[in-house]
Motif scaffolding. Structure first.
Motif, short mmCIF file in Angstrom:
data_model
loop_
_atom_site.label_atom_id
_atom_site.label_comp_id
_atom_site.label_asym_id
_atom_site.label_seq_id
_atom_site.Cartn_x
_atom_site.Cartn_y
_atom_site.Cartn_z
N ARG A 49 -0.33 -12.09 -16.35
CA ARG A 49 0.96 -12.73 -16.62
C ARG A 49 1.64 -13.11 -15.32
NH1 ARG A 49 5.94 -9.13 -18.48
NH2 ARG A 49 5.87 -8.75 -16.24
N ASP A 50 1.68 -12.20 -14.38
CA ASP A 50 2.46 -12.38 -13.16
C ASP A 50 1.58 -12.82 -12.00
OD1 ASP A 50 4.74 -11.52 -14.57
OD2 ASP A 50 4.22 -9.44 -14.19
N LYS A 51 2.24 -13.35 -10.97
CA LYS A 51 1.54 -13.85 -9.79
C LYS A 51 2.19 -13.28 -8.54
CE LYS A 51 0.70 -18.26 -12.06
NZ LYS A 51 1.01 -19.70 -12.02
N ALA A 52 1.38 -13.13 -7.50
CA ALA A 52 1.86 -12.64 -6.21
C ALA A 52 1.65 -13.72 -5.16
CB ALA A 52 1.12 -11.38 -5.80
N LEU A 53 2.62 -13.90 -4.28
CA LEU A 53 2.49 -14.81 -3.15
C LEU A 53 2.12 -13.97 -1.94
CD1 LEU A 53 2.74 -17.74 -2.17
CD2 LEU A 53 5.10 -17.20 -1.53
N LEU A 54 0.95 -14.25 -1.36
CA LEU A 54 0.39 -13.46 -0.26
C LEU A 54 0.37 -14.24 1.05
CD1 LEU A 54 -2.68 -12.20 -2.25
CD2 LEU A 54 -0.89 -10.72 -1.40
N VAL A 55 0.59 -13.51 2.13
CA VAL A 55 0.40 -14.03 3.49
C VAL A 55 -0.45 -13.01 4.24
CG1 VAL A 55 2.59 -15.29 3.52
CG2 VAL A 55 2.52 -12.94 4.36
N LYS A 56 -0.98 -13.40 5.38
CA LYS A 56 -1.77 -12.48 6.20
C LYS A 56 -0.91 -11.27 6.57
CE LYS A 56 -4.46 -12.25 10.46
NZ LYS A 56 -5.63 -11.65 9.88
N ALA A 57 -1.49 -10.10 6.45
CA ALA A 57 -0.75 -8.85 6.73
C ALA A 57 -0.42 -8.75 8.21
CB ALA A 57 -1.58 -7.65 6.28
N ARG A 58 0.85 -8.49 8.48
CA ARG A 58 1.34 -8.25 9.84
C ARG A 58 2.46 -7.23 9.75
NH1 ARG A 58 1.02 -13.84 9.65
NH2 ARG A 58 -0.48 -14.74 11.07
N ASP A 59 2.54 -6.34 10.67
CA ASP A 59 3.65 -5.39 10.74
C ASP A 59 3.90 -4.68 9.40
OD1 ASP A 59 4.08 -6.18 13.41
OD2 ASP A 59 5.29 -7.88 12.73
N ILE A 60 2.84 -4.13 8.83
CA ILE A 60 2.98 -3.45 7.54
C ILE A 60 3.80 -2.17 7.70
CG2 ILE A 60 0.91 -4.43 6.52
CD1 ILE A 60 -0.52 -1.76 7.24
N LYS A 61 4.49 -1.80 6.62
CA LYS A 61 5.29 -0.59 6.66
C LYS A 61 5.32 0.06 5.28
CE LYS A 61 9.62 -3.17 6.17
NZ LYS A 61 8.93 -4.34 5.68
N LYS A 62 5.74 1.29 5.26
CA LYS A 62 5.86 2.04 4.02
C LYS A 62 6.73 1.26 3.03
CE LYS A 62 7.33 6.53 2.28
NZ LYS A 62 7.84 7.84 2.62
N GLY A 63 6.27 1.18 1.78
CA GLY A 63 6.99 0.47 0.73
C GLY A 63 6.49 -0.94 0.48
N ASP A 64 5.74 -1.51 1.43
CA ASP A 64 5.24 -2.88 1.26
C ASP A 64 4.15 -2.95 0.20
OD1 ASP A 64 6.85 -3.70 3.33
OD2 ASP A 64 5.23 -3.96 4.78
N PRO A 65 4.21 -3.95 -0.69
CA PRO A 65 3.07 -4.22 -1.56
C PRO A 65 2.06 -5.05 -0.77
CG PRO A 65 4.93 -5.60 -2.18
CD PRO A 65 5.37 -4.75 -1.03
N VAL A 66 0.79 -4.63 -0.79
CA VAL A 66 -0.23 -5.29 0.02
C VAL A 66 -1.54 -5.45 -0.75
CG1 VAL A 66 0.73 -4.47 2.22
CG2 VAL A 66 -1.00 -3.10 1.03
N LEU A 67 -2.36 -6.37 -0.27
CA LEU A 67 -3.74 -6.51 -0.74
C LEU A 67 -4.60 -5.79 0.28
CD1 LEU A 67 -5.83 -7.82 -2.69
CD2 LEU A 67 -5.94 -9.72 -1.04
N ALA A 68 -5.35 -4.77 -0.18
CA ALA A 68 -6.16 -3.97 0.74
C ALA A 68 -7.56 -3.79 0.18
CB ALA A 68 -5.51 -2.61 0.96
N GLU A 69 -8.53 -3.71 1.10
CA GLU A 69 -9.92 -3.45 0.74
C GLU A 69 -10.14 -1.94 0.91
OE1 GLU A 69 -14.30 -5.38 1.56
OE2 GLU A 69 -12.78 -5.53 3.13
N ILE A 70 -10.23 -1.22 -0.21
CA ILE A 70 -10.33 0.24 -0.13
C ILE A 70 -11.77 0.72 0.00
CG2 ILE A 70 -8.13 0.67 -1.28
CD1 ILE A 70 -9.76 1.28 -3.84
N SER A 71 -12.72 -0.13 -0.33
CA SER A 71 -14.14 0.11 -0.07
C SER A 71 -14.77 -1.27 -0.02
CB SER A 71 -14.77 1.00 -1.16
OG SER A 71 -14.72 0.38 -2.42
N PRO A 72 -15.97 -1.41 0.51
CA PRO A 72 -16.55 -2.74 0.67
C PRO A 72 -16.56 -3.53 -0.65
CG PRO A 72 -17.85 -1.14 1.88
CD PRO A 72 -16.83 -0.37 1.07
N GLY A 73 -15.84 -4.66 -0.65
CA GLY A 73 -15.79 -5.54 -1.81
C GLY A 73 -14.84 -5.09 -2.92
N HIS A 74 -14.13 -3.98 -2.73
CA HIS A 74 -13.21 -3.47 -3.75
C HIS A 74 -11.77 -3.57 -3.22
CE1 HIS A 74 -12.20 -0.85 -7.27
NE2 HIS A 74 -11.13 -0.67 -6.53
N TYR A 75 -11.02 -4.49 -3.80
CA TYR A 75 -9.66 -4.77 -3.36
C TYR A 75 -8.65 -4.27 -4.38
CZ TYR A 75 -11.80 -7.97 -0.01
OH TYR A 75 -12.55 -8.50 0.99
#
Length: 162
Positions: A49-75
């Motif tokens: 239903r919903d969409k996220a607008l993403l940019v390249k991660a820079r200066d990440i901090k606690k509380g930020d929603p992010v796209l992360a690769e937690i294992s190879p090929g698993h985001y």
């Protein structure tokens, strides 16, 4: 020239094929709008239903929603709950357990969400998101019960995404 006869076609691809391409585009400096899949960011963000607008991660901090690769090929698209040394701890708003990755595995930062089919973005640096984040992250001890209520009662009474 009028463009009334243009058809918009939406295609779906498996995440393991699609998300590396999203990361490549982010690395090249593009912004990417991504339709959300899964239920890990419930109750405020819904599957398909919903969409996220993403940019390249820079200066990440606690509380930020992010796209992360937690294992190879698993985001995952989750909120950062802790950064300690080179380790980032993530937790989906609809999850009860954390996941971890390295700082360099955080690939994208969310600048906002398009919710409920709206054309206006809820910015992650806006007051609405900050208030929601403040309240929801402090409810972690009772989140299990709130999510159960949401799934078992709220969704049945008020409908919405399944």
């Amino acid at each position: 020239m009028p463009q009334d006869n243009i058809a918009i076609v939406e295609k779906q691809f498996p995440n393991d094929k699609f998300l590396p391409e999203v990361v490549r585009l982010l690395d090249e400096g593009y912004t990417v709008t991504l339709r959300l899949k899964g239920y890990s960011m419930r109750p405020f963000l819904e599957n398909n239903r919903d969409k996220a607008l993403l940019v390249k991660a820079r200066d990440i901090k606690k509380g930020d929603p992010v796209l992360a690769e937690i294992s190879p090929g698993h985001y995952v698209l989750h909120r950062i709950v802790d950064i300690s040394g080179g380790t980032v701890t993530l937790l989906g708003d609809g999850n009860l357990t954390v996941e971890k990755c390295r700082t360099e595995d955080v690939k994208g930062s969310v600048t906002g969400f398009y919710r409920k089919g709206r054309d206006v973005m809820d910015r992650t640096d806006g007051m609405k998101w900050r208030i929601y984040s403040y309240v929801w992250t402090r409810l972690r001890p009772v989140r299990r019960y709130l999510l159960a209520f949401y799934r078992r009662i709220w969704m049945k009474v008020f409908g919405g995404a399944k």
